[in-house]
Write a protein that holds these residues in place. Sequence first.
Motif, PDB file in Angstrom:
ATOM      1  N   TYR A 164       1.071  -1.038   0.235  1.00  0.00           N
ATOM      2  CA  TYR A 164      -0.455   0.115   0.226  1.00  0.00           C
ATOM      3  C   TYR A 164       1.063   1.224   0.384  1.00  0.00           C
ATOM      4  O   TYR A 164       1.937   0.706   0.583  1.00  0.00           O
ATOM      5  CB  TYR A 164      -1.021   0.019   1.002  1.00  0.00           C
ATOM      6  CG  TYR A 164      -2.075  -0.578   0.964  1.00  0.00           C
ATOM      7  CD1 TYR A 164      -3.733   0.276   1.116  1.00  0.00           C
ATOM      8  CD2 TYR A 164      -1.895  -2.222   0.571  1.00  0.00           C
ATOM      9  CE1 TYR A 164      -4.576  -0.945   0.583  1.00  0.00           C
ATOM     10  CE2 TYR A 164      -3.368  -2.739   0.412  1.00  0.00           C
ATOM     11  CZ  TYR A 164      -4.536  -1.905   1.165  1.00  0.00           C
ATOM     12  OH  TYR A 164      -5.347  -2.932   0.265  1.00  0.00           O
ATOM     13  N   ALA A 165       0.596   2.408  -0.093  1.00  0.00           N
ATOM     14  CA  ALA A 165       1.219   3.328  -0.140  1.00  0.00           C
ATOM     15  C   ALA A 165       0.486   4.022   0.114  1.00  0.00           C
ATOM     16  O   ALA A 165      -1.013   4.794   0.049  1.00  0.00           O
ATOM     17  CB  ALA A 165       1.807   3.585  -2.016  1.00  0.00           C
ATOM     18  N   GLN A 166       0.858   6.251   0.182  1.00  0.00           N
ATOM     19  CA  GLN A 166       0.206   7.540   1.017  1.00  0.00           C
ATOM     20  C   GLN A 166       1.188   8.035   0.525  1.00  0.00           C
ATOM     21  O   GLN A 166       2.519   7.889   0.469  1.00  0.00           O
ATOM     22  CB  GLN A 166      -0.276   7.179   2.825  1.00  0.00           C
ATOM     23  CG  GLN A 166      -1.076   8.535   2.466  1.00  0.00           C
ATOM     24  CD  GLN A 166      -2.219   8.763   2.165  1.00  0.00           C
ATOM     25  OE1 GLN A 166      -2.237   9.463   0.803  1.00  0.00           O
ATOM     26  NE2 GLN A 166      -3.340   7.908   2.953  1.00  0.00           N
ATOM     27  N   LYS A 167       0.333   8.988  -0.103  1.00  0.00           N
ATOM     28  CA  LYS A 167       0.903  11.314  -0.311  1.00  0.00           C
ATOM     29  C   LYS A 167       0.431  11.498   0.898  1.00  0.00           C
ATOM     30  O   LYS A 167      -0.490  11.608   1.045  1.00  0.00           O
ATOM     31  CB  LYS A 167       0.938  11.179  -1.758  1.00  0.00           C
ATOM     32  CG  LYS A 167       1.259  12.411  -1.813  1.00  0.00           C
ATOM     33  CD  LYS A 167       1.202  12.761  -3.842  1.00  0.00           C
ATOM     34  CE  LYS A 167       1.503  13.712  -4.787  1.00  0.00           C
ATOM     35  NZ  LYS A 167       1.164  14.220  -6.003  1.00  0.00           N
ATOM     36  N   ILE A 168       1.933  12.628   1.248  1.00  0.00           N
ATOM     37  CA  ILE A 168       1.390  13.026   2.454  1.00  0.00           C
ATOM     38  C   ILE A 168       1.917  14.747   1.965  1.00  0.00           C
ATOM     39  O   ILE A 168       3.228  14.843   1.334  1.00  0.00           O
ATOM     40  CB  ILE A 168       2.347  12.638   3.345  1.00  0.00           C
ATOM     41  CG1 ILE A 168       1.510  11.322   3.338  1.00  0.00           C
ATOM     42  CG2 ILE A 168       1.366  13.558   5.205  1.00  0.00           C
ATOM     43  CD1 ILE A 168       2.556  10.169   3.650  1.00  0.00           C
ATOM     44  N   ASN A 169       1.521  15.338   1.762  1.00  0.00           N
ATOM     45  CA  ASN A 169       2.212  17.099   2.240  1.00  0.00           C
ATOM     46  C   ASN A 169       2.899  17.307   2.901  1.00  0.00           C
ATOM     47  O   ASN A 169       2.709  16.249   4.478  1.00  0.00           O
ATOM     48  CB  ASN A 169       0.734  17.960   1.626  1.00  0.00           C
ATOM     49  CG  ASN A 169       0.508  17.999   2.662  1.00  0.00           C
ATOM     50  OD1 ASN A 169       0.030  17.981   3.908  1.00  0.00           O
ATOM     51  ND2 ASN A 169      -0.927  18.740   2.616  1.00  0.00           N
ATOM     52  N   TRP A 170       3.814  18.305   3.050  1.00  0.00           N
ATOM     53  CA  TRP A 170       4.502  19.049   4.244  1.00  0.00           C
ATOM     54  C   TRP A 170       4.107  19.144   5.920  1.00  0.00           C
ATOM     55  O   TRP A 170       4.169  19.740   6.706  1.00  0.00           O
ATOM     56  CB  TRP A 170       5.614  20.034   4.239  1.00  0.00           C
ATOM     57  CG  TRP A 170       6.813  19.099   2.924  1.00  0.00           C
ATOM     58  CD1 TRP A 170       6.664  18.725   2.121  1.00  0.00           C
ATOM     59  CD2 TRP A 170       7.695  17.957   3.040  1.00  0.00           C
ATOM     60  NE1 TRP A 170       7.463  18.150   1.492  1.00  0.00           N
ATOM     61  CE2 TRP A 170       8.105  17.924   2.011  1.00  0.00           C
ATOM     62  CE3 TRP A 170       7.964  18.070   4.809  1.00  0.00           C
ATOM     63  CZ2 TRP A 170       9.351  16.696   2.869  1.00  0.00           C
ATOM     64  CZ3 TRP A 170       9.460  17.009   5.002  1.00  0.00           C
ATOM     65  CH2 TRP A 170      10.439  16.872   3.414  1.00  0.00           C
ATOM     66  N   GLU A 171       1.973  19.688   5.002  1.00  0.00           N
ATOM     67  CA  GLU A 171       1.321  20.207   6.446  1.00  0.00           C
ATOM     68  C   GLU A 171       1.113  18.356   7.685  1.00  0.00           C
ATOM     69  O   GLU A 171       0.378  19.418   8.000  1.00  0.00           O
ATOM     70  CB  GLU A 171       0.981  21.025   5.757  1.00  0.00           C
ATOM     71  CG  GLU A 171       1.022  22.208   5.929  1.00  0.00           C
ATOM     72  CD  GLU A 171       1.408  22.319   4.451  1.00  0.00           C
ATOM     73  OE1 GLU A 171       1.415  21.740   4.221  1.00  0.00           O
ATOM     74  OE2 GLU A 171       2.757  22.681   4.419  1.00  0.00           O
ATOM     75  N   GLY A 172       0.744  17.783   6.577  1.00  0.00           N
ATOM     76  CA  GLY A 172       0.714  16.246   7.552  1.00  0.00           C
ATOM     77  C   GLY A 172      -0.592  15.981   6.765  1.00  0.00           C
ATOM     78  O   GLY A 172      -1.303  14.894   7.122  1.00  0.00           O
ATOM     79  N   GLU A 173      -1.057  16.834   5.821  1.00  0.00           N
ATOM     80  CA  GLU A 173      -2.058  16.242   5.050  1.00  0.00           C
ATOM     81  C   GLU A 173      -2.089  14.608   4.170  1.00  0.00           C
ATOM     82  O   GLU A 173      -1.141  14.485   3.188  1.00  0.00           O
ATOM     83  CB  GLU A 173      -2.818  17.252   3.921  1.00  0.00           C
ATOM     84  CG  GLU A 173      -4.196  16.999   3.764  1.00  0.00           C
ATOM     85  CD  GLU A 173      -4.765  18.531   2.926  1.00  0.00           C
ATOM     86  OE1 GLU A 173      -5.888  18.022   1.865  1.00  0.00           O
ATOM     87  OE2 GLU A 173      -4.187  19.082   2.781  1.00  0.00           O
TER      88      GLU A 173
END
Length: 207
Positions: A164-173
Amino acid sequence: DGEVLWEENGIPVTNWSGLLFAPIVLPNLDEHILVCWGDSITSSNQIIGQRLNLNGERLWGEGVEVFTGISGNALNKQILSRGNGDLAIVWLDTRFGASGNFPFLQICRNVENGPEFLLERQGIPLLPPEVTRGGGRVQAVISSDDAIIVAWEDRRRDQPRSIYAQKINWEGELLWAEGGVRCADMDYRQGRPQLCSDGNGGAIIAY
């Protein structure tokens, strides 16, 4: 040319005693070097960081905590540098007990006196604890559009071990589906993910 620039036998990044293991070294654009390692001083493994200047002088004393496990260990850490002093730390965490190991994320700023934490002090999970059995073998990369992509072995119930994979921005979203996206719909076990940026905001994942 192979010239030794620091002491002949190297320099200690800390004088702490105990089991210190699995160091990671990251250069930074501000001409400093960040060293992180695992430390079992407490009953839970910690991730400790040290900042060095180009002369090998320690700037964070004996090292500072980047993360301390909660009722469990911080395992299989991955650390990414944004190049401007921002760091992303990804690890497997056993705080949910029988539910399994879960990938967690912390983002911090590498500042003069120690890391400035940008998310909750103990990090955020990348999938909800209701997903029983959790994950394993986490890997991470910075995407071409300046986000964080994390891939892991996933052992959730009622399916074979998958990636599985997840993408996150640098604000933690979290930018992809809650609980991550399954990388391949196959009936046999998948493991040991490796990934790199695809140059278009996503990732190429091998397993």
